[in-house]
Design a protein around this motif. Sequence first.
Motif, mmCIF file in Angstrom:
data_model
loop_
_atom_site.group_PDB
_atom_site.id
_atom_site.type_symbol
_atom_site.label_atom_id
_atom_site.label_comp_id
_atom_site.label_asym_id
_atom_site.label_seq_id
_atom_site.Cartn_x
_atom_site.Cartn_y
_atom_site.Cartn_z
ATOM 1 N N ARG A 1 0.813 -1.211 0.000
ATOM 2 C CA ARG A 1 0.000 0.000 0.000
ATOM 3 C C ARG A 1 0.844 1.256 0.000
ATOM 4 N NH1 ARG A 1 -3.668 -0.359 5.051
ATOM 5 N NH2 ARG A 1 -1.836 -1.374 5.862
ATOM 6 N N GLU A 2 2.012 1.171 0.584
ATOM 7 C CA GLU A 2 2.801 2.369 0.797
ATOM 8 C C GLU A 2 4.281 2.050 0.578
ATOM 9 O OE1 GLU A 2 2.711 3.891 4.849
ATOM 10 O OE2 GLU A 2 2.098 5.787 4.021
ATOM 11 N N LEU A 3 4.743 2.172 -0.663
ATOM 12 C CA LEU A 3 6.128 1.854 -0.978
ATOM 13 C C LEU A 3 7.055 2.964 -0.505
ATOM 14 C CD1 LEU A 3 5.727 0.467 -4.599
ATOM 15 C CD2 LEU A 3 6.128 -0.833 -2.513
ATOM 16 N N GLU A 4 8.153 2.577 0.129
ATOM 17 C CA GLU A 4 9.126 3.545 0.645
ATOM 18 C C GLU A 4 9.733 4.380 -0.479
ATOM 19 O OE1 GLU A 4 10.905 5.620 3.574
ATOM 20 O OE2 GLU A 4 9.500 3.988 3.906
ATOM 21 N N ILE A 5 9.889 3.801 -1.661
ATOM 22 C CA ILE A 5 10.502 4.516 -2.780
ATOM 23 C C ILE A 5 9.632 5.694 -3.248
ATOM 24 C CG2 ILE A 5 9.518 3.084 -4.618
ATOM 25 C CD1 ILE A 5 12.339 3.238 -5.947
ATOM 26 N N ASN A 6 8.330 5.638 -2.989
ATOM 27 C CA ASN A 6 7.418 6.706 -3.406
ATOM 28 C C ASN A 6 7.318 7.843 -2.390
ATOM 29 O OD1 ASN A 6 6.803 5.325 -5.744
ATOM 30 N ND2 ASN A 6 5.059 4.278 -4.821
ATOM 31 N N LYS A 7 7.929 7.666 -1.237
ATOM 32 C CA LYS A 7 7.817 8.680 -0.182
ATOM 33 C C LYS A 7 8.890 9.751 -0.334
ATOM 34 C CE LYS A 7 6.028 5.531 3.313
ATOM 35 N NZ LYS A 7 6.319 4.973 4.643
ATOM 36 N N GLN A 8 8.584 10.932 0.184
ATOM 37 C CA GLN A 8 9.569 11.994 0.281
ATOM 38 C C GLN A 8 9.503 12.601 1.672
ATOM 39 O OE1 GLN A 8 8.606 15.852 -1.773
ATOM 40 N NE2 GLN A 8 7.181 14.524 -2.863
ATOM 41 N N THR A 9 10.583 13.229 2.067
ATOM 42 C CA THR A 9 10.649 13.827 3.398
ATOM 43 C C THR A 9 10.002 15.203 3.367
ATOM 44 O OG1 THR A 9 12.666 12.630 3.888
ATOM 45 C CG2 THR A 9 12.196 14.551 5.243
ATOM 46 N N ILE A 10 9.066 15.411 4.267
ATOM 47 C CA ILE A 10 8.445 16.721 4.455
ATOM 48 C C ILE A 10 8.551 17.061 5.940
ATOM 49 C CG2 ILE A 10 6.807 16.337 2.561
ATOM 50 C CD1 ILE A 10 4.648 16.200 4.922
ATOM 51 N N LEU B 1 2.908 22.875 6.184
ATOM 52 C CA LEU B 1 3.880 21.910 5.682
ATOM 53 C C LEU B 1 5.047 22.602 4.996
ATOM 54 C CD1 LEU B 1 1.250 19.726 3.820
ATOM 55 C CD2 LEU B 1 2.210 19.210 6.057
ATOM 56 N N TRP B 2 6.182 21.947 5.046
ATOM 57 C CA TRP B 2 7.356 22.332 4.273
ATOM 58 C C TRP B 2 7.614 21.168 3.325
ATOM 59 C CZ3 TRP B 2 6.550 23.529 9.263
ATOM 60 C CH2 TRP B 2 6.778 24.837 9.683
ATOM 61 N N VAL B 3 7.248 21.317 2.053
ATOM 62 C CA VAL B 3 7.426 20.270 1.049
ATOM 63 C C VAL B 3 8.539 20.715 0.105
ATOM 64 C CG1 VAL B 3 6.335 18.949 -0.802
ATOM 65 C CG2 VAL B 3 5.001 19.603 1.219
ATOM 66 N N GLY B 4 9.587 19.904 0.003
ATOM 67 C CA GLY B 4 10.710 20.257 -0.850
ATOM 68 C C GLY B 4 11.632 21.289 -0.235
ATOM 69 N N THR C 1 6.172 22.743 17.141
ATOM 70 C CA THR C 1 7.491 22.640 16.519
ATOM 71 C C THR C 1 7.410 21.713 15.308
ATOM 72 O OG1 THR C 1 8.482 22.912 18.695
ATOM 73 C CG2 THR C 1 9.894 22.022 16.969
ATOM 74 N N PRO C 2 8.034 22.068 14.182
ATOM 75 C CA PRO C 2 7.991 21.210 12.989
ATOM 76 C C PRO C 2 8.583 19.824 13.243
ATOM 77 C CG PRO C 2 8.764 23.395 12.411
ATOM 78 C CD PRO C 2 8.708 23.338 13.910
ATOM 79 N N VAL C 3 7.941 18.817 12.629
ATOM 80 C CA VAL C 3 8.336 17.419 12.772
ATOM 81 C C VAL C 3 8.588 16.842 11.372
ATOM 82 C CG1 VAL C 3 7.564 15.143 13.564
ATOM 83 C CG2 VAL C 3 6.913 17.187 14.838
ATOM 84 N N GLU C 4 9.627 16.025 11.260
ATOM 85 C CA GLU C 4 9.950 15.390 9.982
ATOM 86 C C GLU C 4 9.060 14.168 9.768
ATOM 87 O OE1 GLU C 4 13.692 12.937 8.202
ATOM 88 O OE2 GLU C 4 14.161 14.791 9.263
ATOM 89 N N LEU C 5 8.651 13.942 8.502
ATOM 90 C CA LEU C 5 7.790 12.810 8.166
ATOM 91 C C LEU C 5 8.091 12.365 6.742
ATOM 92 C CD1 LEU C 5 5.232 11.016 8.810
ATOM 93 C CD2 LEU C 5 3.905 12.829 7.734
ATOM 94 N N ARG C 6 8.084 11.048 6.517
ATOM 95 C CA ARG C 6 8.206 10.506 5.157
ATOM 96 C C ARG C 6 6.802 10.098 4.723
ATOM 97 N NH1 ARG C 6 12.258 10.033 2.045
ATOM 98 N NH2 ARG C 6 11.785 7.934 1.366
ATOM 99 N N ILE C 7 6.346 10.665 3.590
ATOM 100 C CA ILE C 7 4.978 10.452 3.127
ATOM 101 C C ILE C 7 4.939 10.555 1.604
ATOM 102 C CG2 ILE C 7 4.289 12.881 3.277
ATOM 103 C CD1 ILE C 7 1.616 11.871 4.530
ATOM 104 N N ASN C 8 3.917 9.976 0.994
ATOM 105 C CA ASN C 8 3.750 10.033 -0.451
ATOM 106 C C ASN C 8 3.063 11.344 -0.833
ATOM 107 O OD1 ASN C 8 3.443 9.515 -3.150
ATOM 108 N ND2 ASN C 8 1.946 7.879 -2.892
ATOM 109 N N VAL C 9 3.723 12.153 -1.654
ATOM 110 C CA VAL C 9 3.163 13.416 -2.143
ATOM 111 C C VAL C 9 2.980 13.280 -3.649
ATOM 112 C CG1 VAL C 9 3.489 15.912 -2.344
ATOM 113 C CG2 VAL C 9 4.346 14.707 -0.332
ATOM 114 N N SER C 10 1.781 13.572 -4.128
ATOM 115 C CA SER C 10 1.489 13.427 -5.547
ATOM 116 C C SER C 10 2.134 14.542 -6.357
ATOM 117 C CB SER C 10 -0.027 13.486 -5.768
ATOM 118 O OG SER C 10 -0.485 14.820 -5.633
ATOM 119 N N PRO C 11 2.256 14.319 -7.674
ATOM 120 C CA PRO C 11 2.647 15.444 -8.528
ATOM 121 C C PRO C 11 1.511 16.467 -8.555
ATOM 122 C CG PRO C 11 2.450 13.387 -9.791
ATOM 123 C CD PRO C 11 2.102 13.083 -8.370
ATOM 124 N N ALA C 12 1.752 17.587 -9.189
ATOM 125 C CA ALA C 12 0.723 18.628 -9.257
ATOM 126 C C ALA C 12 -0.564 18.067 -9.846
ATOM 127 C CB ALA C 12 1.217 19.802 -10.090
#
Length: 123
Positions: free
Chosen positions: A2-11, A84-87, A39-50
Amino acid sequence: MRELEINKQTIYYATYTSKTDAVNTNNQKTGEKTKSYATPVELRINVSPARGNAERDMFGIDCRYTHTMSTADLACPIAEDTVLWVGTTPGQSNTNPPNFVVVRKAKSLNDIVYAIREVTLSG
């Protein structure tokens, strides 16, 4: 699968905590409220393209968003109004303002999908 690590990015995310009274330079209340965030927290999650017009609108017709995020972690603390801080990263003492905000949350039996919108917020 359901949730491949390769598809995740750090936000990074900061959840909404409360509204506080805004004060001017003389330390007097202005009558306005400002939002406070944790306080901001780091998370690995799947973010779609635009998002494009060919995609199905799962959040409705009037909801304006530019990307979606999805996770199979049903305990994910992200809620509507989370910034969120994405990218990018928050930086020292939050010198870099967030560039996205969560506008909608859709939870199902197996996953959570968030509609996020790009914003310009002052730090």
